[in-house]
Design a protein around this motif. Sequence first.
Motif, PDB file in Angstrom:
ATOM      1  N   ALA A 165      39.100  57.659  53.003  1.00 15.28           N
ATOM      2  CA  ALA A 165      39.488  59.153  52.564  1.00 15.28           C
ATOM      3  C   ALA A 165      40.583  59.156  51.301  1.00 15.28           C
ATOM      4  O   ALA A 165      41.606  58.398  51.640  1.00 15.28           O
ATOM      5  CB  ALA A 165      39.441  60.329  53.489  1.00 15.28           C
ATOM      6  N   ASN A 166      40.320  59.934  50.439  1.00 16.32           N
ATOM      7  CA  ASN A 166      41.756  60.314  49.649  1.00 16.32           C
ATOM      8  C   ASN A 166      42.554  61.214  50.559  1.00 16.32           C
ATOM      9  O   ASN A 166      42.015  61.935  51.204  1.00 16.32           O
ATOM     10  CB  ASN A 166      41.389  60.991  48.416  1.00 16.32           C
TER      11      ASN A 166
ATOM     12  N   TYR B 184      44.204  63.703  48.821  1.00 18.57           N
ATOM     13  CA  TYR B 184      43.835  65.137  48.351  1.00 18.57           C
ATOM     14  C   TYR B 184      42.357  65.240  48.650  1.00 18.57           C
ATOM     15  O   TYR B 184      41.682  64.317  47.839  1.00 18.57           O
ATOM     16  CB  TYR B 184      44.347  65.380  47.135  1.00 18.57           C
ATOM     17  N   ILE B 185      41.814  66.224  49.265  1.00 26.15           N
ATOM     18  CA  ILE B 185      40.316  66.381  49.257  1.00 26.15           C
ATOM     19  C   ILE B 185      39.988  67.693  48.817  1.00 26.15           C
ATOM     20  O   ILE B 185      40.466  68.709  49.048  1.00 26.15           O
ATOM     21  CB  ILE B 185      39.925  66.158  50.895  1.00 26.15           C
ATOM     22  N   ASP B 186      38.953  67.577  47.935  1.00 26.03           N
ATOM     23  CA  ASP B 186      38.325  68.918  47.318  1.00 26.03           C
ATOM     24  C   ASP B 186      37.066  68.881  47.613  1.00 26.03           C
ATOM     25  O   ASP B 186      36.258  68.185  47.308  1.00 26.03           O
ATOM     26  CB  ASP B 186      38.357  69.153  45.678  1.00 26.03           C
ATOM     27  N   PRO B 187      36.599  69.562  48.820  1.00 25.53           N
ATOM     28  CA  PRO B 187      35.250  69.533  49.598  1.00 25.53           C
ATOM     29  C   PRO B 187      34.362  69.919  48.823  1.00 25.53           C
ATOM     30  O   PRO B 187      33.185  69.891  49.009  1.00 25.53           O
ATOM     31  CB  PRO B 187      35.530  70.027  50.914  1.00 25.53           C
TER      32      PRO B 187
ATOM     33  N   SER C 162      33.359  69.994  45.442  1.00 23.61           N
ATOM     34  CA  SER C 162      32.343  69.155  44.609  1.00 23.61           C
ATOM     35  C   SER C 162      31.459  68.287  45.228  1.00 23.61           C
ATOM     36  O   SER C 162      30.186  68.242  45.065  1.00 23.61           O
ATOM     37  CB  SER C 162      33.252  68.152  43.770  1.00 23.61           C
ATOM     38  N   GLY C 163      31.842  67.610  46.389  1.00 17.64           N
ATOM     39  CA  GLY C 163      31.183  66.691  47.290  1.00 17.64           C
ATOM     40  C   GLY C 163      30.127  67.252  47.870  1.00 17.64           C
ATOM     41  O   GLY C 163      29.035  66.923  47.965  1.00 17.64           O
ATOM     42  N   SER C 164      30.192  68.624  48.218  1.00 16.17           N
ATOM     43  CA  SER C 164      29.192  69.536  48.933  1.00 16.17           C
ATOM     44  C   SER C 164      27.853  69.801  48.098  1.00 16.17           C
ATOM     45  O   SER C 164      26.799  69.705  48.315  1.00 16.17           O
ATOM     46  CB  SER C 164      29.782  70.936  49.586  1.00 16.17           C
ATOM     47  N   ILE C 165      28.299  70.268  46.853  1.00 18.70           N
ATOM     48  CA  ILE C 165      27.284  70.387  45.683  1.00 18.70           C
ATOM     49  C   ILE C 165      26.831  69.147  45.187  1.00 18.70           C
ATOM     50  O   ILE C 165      25.399  69.009  45.275  1.00 18.70           O
ATOM     51  CB  ILE C 165      28.220  70.776  44.388  1.00 18.70           C
TER      52      ILE C 165
END
Lengths: 458, 68
Positions: free
Chosen positions: B26-27, B29-32, B34-37
């Motif tokens: 995992a990085n 910084y996580i922006d969850p 985008s991944g969910s989309i």
Amino acid sequence: MTVQRAASSFRDPSGFIFERDGVLLRQVNHIYRAHYEQLMSSGLYDGLVRDHLMVSHQEVDDPGLQHTDGFRVLAPERVPFVSYPYEWCFSQLKEAALATLDIQARAVEHGMSLRDASAYNIQWVGGRPVLIDTLSFERLEEGAPWIAYRQFCQHFLAPLALMSNVDVRLAQLLRVHLDGIPLDLTAQLLPTRVRLRPSMQIHINAHAKSQQRHAAAQTKREDVKGRFSLRALQGLIDSLRGAVSGLEWEPGSHWLDYYEGDSYSDEGITAKERVVRGYLDELQPKVVWDLGSNTGRFSRIAAEVADVVVSFEADPAAVEANHRQIASSGSTAVLPLVMDLTNPSPGLGWANRERAALGERGPADVLLALALVHHLAIGNNVPLDRLAEDLSGLGDALVIEFVPKEDPKVQVLLGSREDIFGTYHEAGFEQAFERWFHIERRDRLTDSARTVYLMRRR
Amino acid sequence: MKRFLIRTGFVLHMSLLLSLLAIGPANAYIDPGSGSIIFQAVVGAGMAISITLKLYWRRIAKFFSRKP
């Protein structure tokens, strides 16, 4: 005229909640107008309100209220008591999750979709989970993924999976992670055999990995438009429903025989019920807080007279049992909640004001504190005068049971520790409480040395 | 038919599993978001197939359970 905006209502540009002279109101902004009109005209609102899945509202004909970007003001039905998912038992969270999916499925049928799947948007009214955020819906963008999918998994599926498969106390992770339990954390905590189940593999594990993989991506749903058909959305809702439905939790049996234990004889418990019922008949409260309610026996007695009985108990198994009895007993005024009174829910979120502390959600008309004093005074070393002062801040009247040292339950508490409680006796108790309350009645219980008091705040 | 459904589900599941095994750590910084989309775009076809099969299966089961 005093206007106060709700501390938790600041994220959504579509509108906000405020109070004017004690009346709860919601402003809808112009930016949300098309969505609001579709909600009201499509039949979605009527159906949801009819089936007790959403709070109703009245449109307020008062343009003077509106700010420049305001389009309409609504007066929503007020929920009896605001509670939070970290205070719910397993079945409450599960029922709230299934209600959210039902609402989303109906929204899709009406050409709309939930843009939030926050557990904080669900509250309990008459024993049922209902959506309180009227502005949660948006017009369905066909071909686009469900924007609230991540939130649903974090707020509902992850805590339910952990409670069901690891430990029910992990629900408390919601108190730290206000936007739901991160999926990578959930995946790490779940045992491998559970993680490999198809539903967990997809919605938790693979979902978490996709979040990590695309962490740096700046993908909006417009970018993948056309790649998520209406059938796919229906399939996703169905798959989540299957995942949630498959999660179960059965409470242990230690609470089952609590009332049949050594505290009371049959005559003793009947006498205590008679005394408490008599006090409540006299007080005629609207709102009762039952502190340390166990499985809610006395909450249900309070529900015979009160409109709202909030039933607080630290043991999630007892809260689960209490919740399950609501359907069978018909006492829908009772709201059982998981609450450790030695460490009640604090103010949380931005500026500690998004989620209210327990003390800010009162005061109640009547507090019930039955078989509780010894746990707080001896089990947690709270001096009796502090206890009296703090209880006086939570309710106007108090029905409280004093459990003396010779009682077997107190002997258990004292068994493993030094007795440093010199003033813990009936006279010391009355002296401490008389500073904050008028003692109006006292009744010695049959077959025990316990006494129940009716007190009113000074 | 039921066996076919289970097998289809299993194949979908395994292919998803294999496609995701090769993911790095995992990085910070996580922006969850985008991944969910993106994730939904990946599993969307599978979701659509599974609900379609389920609905057909229900219809068939209903047809045969009908009393003459």
